[in-house]
Design a protein around this motif. Structure first.
Motif, short mmCIF file in Angstrom:
data_model
loop_
_atom_site.label_atom_id
_atom_site.label_comp_id
_atom_site.label_asym_id
_atom_site.label_seq_id
_atom_site.Cartn_x
_atom_site.Cartn_y
_atom_site.Cartn_z
N TYR A 115 -1.07 4.79 -8.30
CA TYR A 115 -2.50 4.90 -8.62
C TYR A 115 -3.40 4.47 -7.46
CZ TYR A 115 -0.19 4.95 -13.13
OH TYR A 115 0.66 5.26 -14.16
N HIS A 116 -2.80 4.09 -6.34
CA HIS A 116 -3.57 3.62 -5.20
C HIS A 116 -3.65 4.69 -4.11
CE1 HIS A 116 -3.15 -1.01 -5.96
NE2 HIS A 116 -3.94 -0.40 -6.81
N ILE A 176 -4.99 1.92 0.72
CA ILE A 176 -4.62 0.69 0.03
C ILE A 176 -3.11 0.47 0.10
CG2 ILE A 176 -4.57 -0.53 -2.19
CD1 ILE A 176 -7.18 0.80 -2.91
N ARG A 177 -2.35 1.52 -0.11
CA ARG A 177 -0.89 1.39 -0.05
C ARG A 177 -0.45 0.90 1.33
NH1 ARG A 177 -0.91 6.58 -2.45
NH2 ARG A 177 0.06 7.48 -0.58
N ASP A 181 -9.20 -6.75 -8.44
CA ASP A 181 -9.38 -5.80 -9.52
C ASP A 181 -9.00 -6.42 -10.86
OD1 ASP A 181 -9.93 -2.94 -10.27
OD2 ASP A 181 -7.87 -3.08 -11.01
N PHE A 204 1.87 -0.20 -9.24
CA PHE A 204 0.55 0.07 -8.67
C PHE A 204 0.48 1.27 -7.74
CE2 PHE A 204 -0.46 -4.65 -9.25
CZ PHE A 204 -1.27 -4.42 -10.35
#
Length: 212
Positions: free
Chosen positions: A148-149, A153-154, A67, A145
């Protein structure tokens, strides 16, 4: 024995020196109207020097790396036609596309988070003992991060933390020893702080917020 062509490269030094230059640029501007400008070109170039660090962290930060690289590349392309970060944001505001996926301003916010993550990571490394990067990296990810994930993803990042290099392995990949690494990390922490604050102010002064 084959000679590594990159053996003399010092990615951390290049990174810290580039952000020191950006910080000096910001600190040297004493305008009567309070406006401070940062050129998109030098900013995107400095941000690109963080790429090697993300790559060396491995799978845990693969999502962040992909990203971050894409967003920095977009800003580099924007620098060909837009002079400053301030002007770049003003154009997006006029076009009513600030929060749209792919906008330069949205990408700037994502890049800023990447810089912030590295800053927190370095702070945690300097404050920790031992050879493991798991706790410093986990703290940096959780602070910057994770909010916002998505859960998927986490979860992947948490699993990837077990594949992180050790501190000594990371420094070897970056061609640094302990003493020089500490110096470059501290230099980056100090210089990136003013750049991060500046970008935050660009958003908050235009009532755009920074939590989206």
């Amino acid at each position: 024995m084959a000679i590594n062509p990159h053996i003399e490269e010092k990615p951390m030094r290049k990174m810290s020196e580039a952000f020191k230059s950006l910080s000096n640029t910001l600190n040297s501007q004493n305008t009567l109207d309070g406006d401070v400008h940062l050129e998109v070109g030098p900013f995107s170039q400095a941000c690109s020097l963080v790429f090697p660090l993300f790559r060396c962290l491995g799978i845990a930060f693969k999502f962040a790396e992909m990203d971050y690289v894409a967003k920095v590349d977009d800003l580099a392309e924007a620098s060909k036609s837009i002079a400053t970060l301030q002007l770049m944001m003003e154009r997006d505001i006029e076009a009513n596309c600030v929060r749209k996926a792919g906008s330069h301003t949205r990408n700037l916010l994502r890049v800023k988070r990447g810089l912030d993550m590295v800053k927190v990571l370095f702070e945690q490394i300097l404050a920790s003992d031992g050879n493991s990067l798991k706790d410093p990296a986990s703290t940096a990810y959780a602070q910057v991060f994770a909010p916002y994930h998505a859960w998927v993803i986490r979860k992947a990042v948490v699993a990837g933390m077990y594949a992180l290099p050790t501190k000594s392995q990371l420094l070897k990949k970056l061609n640094e020893d302990g003493i020089s690494a500490k110096m470059e990390m501290q230099n980056y922490i100090d210089s990136s702080a003013s750049v991060i604050v500046y970008i935050d102010k660009l958003f908050t002064s235009r009532e755009l917020g920074i939590d989206w």
